[in-house]
Design an enzyme around this catalytic site. Structure first.
Site: not given
Ligand code: NDP
Length: 277
Positions: A50, A55, A80, A113
């Protein structure tokens, strides 16, 4: 329920099969980091990635796909259209730019988006035309509330197949989920792990200890058992693996309800009814 696996898909309203688990890559701003994460994910068995034009990493996604050695048809790629690119002509242009950056011939899913007022119905018309032209396999929206969807459906020829929204145990979005179910629309959760905001939660830690899994795994399993598509983000291969290791346990109905009870209508991201970007 235990038949779920990393290769499970959701059948979208047009028959397209979308993986139930994908890799999120918001805020992955370094090429090496992105290549490592995406290639690790594909090796582990993820097939869905995604991204979004905002981004700034679409080019690297294309590069990671090429380096993975997988055929394009085996992967499911989402992008998006950003807010400043909305409107009919601007969206067509933005789509072509995204495609070119990734070096791809088509996208599996393209989303609006955010619901930019006065723009999103025209943006949707562009998505419909790109879909009819075969440039996108499925089209959808993101951050749309019920009011935006009702408005869009007044003029839409094709119903959005996906609504990607902020969704996690502290923001369960039950009304939007019910609305989507009535309209044959799948819900995809962004911030499925609340961007890390759930790891200290007592209830989730107890469930994690009971099942011998991590809090992240408990939460992702809750999403899957609710029929939600998830795209947890991580740049760390061991966590990417952990986030897909969800198929050797099951949450009982009372455990699901316990997690449901954590809903606090709490957002970590912007409010789709009140954003200024
Ligand atoms: P998430 O809820 O996926 O959380 C991501 C965070 O959690 C990062 O800091 C990551 O750190 C940490 N993490 C992930 N897995 C673990 C684990 N198993 N244990 C501990 N920590 C963990 O948040 P996002 O906001 O990134 O949402 C996911 C995706 O959704 C985005 O990446 C994007 O593709 C999409 N998105 C879409 C939006 C929209 O407006 N349509 C807005 C925001 C996001 P680390 O990387 O250091 O592991």
């Amino acid at each position: 329920m235990n038949k779920l696996s990393l290769s499970s898909t959701a059948a979208l309203s047009n028959g397209v099969k979308m993986p139930r688990i994908g890799l999120g890559i918001f805020k992955v701003e370094k090429e090496e980091e992105l290549l490592t994460a995406v290639i690790a994910a594909i090796e582990i068995g993820y097939r869905s990635i995604d991204t979004a034009s905002i981004y700034g990493n679409e080019e690297w996604v294309g590069e990671a796909i090429r380096q993975s050695g997988f055929n394009r048809e085996e992967l499911f790629i989402t992008s998006k259209v950003w807010n400043s690119d909305q409107g009919y002509e601007a969206t067509l242009k933005a789509f072509n730019t995204s495609l070119k950056k990734m070096g791809l011939e088509y996208l599996d899913l393209y989303l609006i988006h955010w619901p930019v007022e006065g723009k999103y119905t025209e943006t949707w018309r562009a998505l419909e035309d790109l879909y009819k032209d075969g440039k996108i396999k499925a089209i959808g929206v993101s951050n749309f509330q019920i009011s935006h969807l009702e408005n869009l459906l007044k003029t839409a020829e094709i119903k959005p197949m996906i609504n990607q929204i902020e969704l996690h145990p502290k923001l369960a979005q039950t009304e939007l989920r019910d609305f989507a179910a009535k309209h044959d629309m799948h819900i995809e959760a962004w911030a499925p792990l609340m961007q890390g905001g759930l790891f200290e939660n007592g209830v989730l830690n107890e469930l994690a200890a009971k099942h011998g899994k991590s809090v992240a795994q408990i939460v992702l399993r809750w999403h899957l058992q609710n029929g939600i598509i998830v795209i947890p983000k991580s740049t760390k291969p061991h966590r990417i693996k952990e986030n897909a290791d969800l198929f050797d346990f099951e949450l009982s109905q009372p455990e699901m309800e316990l997690i449901d009870s954590l809903d606090a209508h709490l957002r970590v991201g912007p409010d789709p009814d009140n954003f200024d970007f």
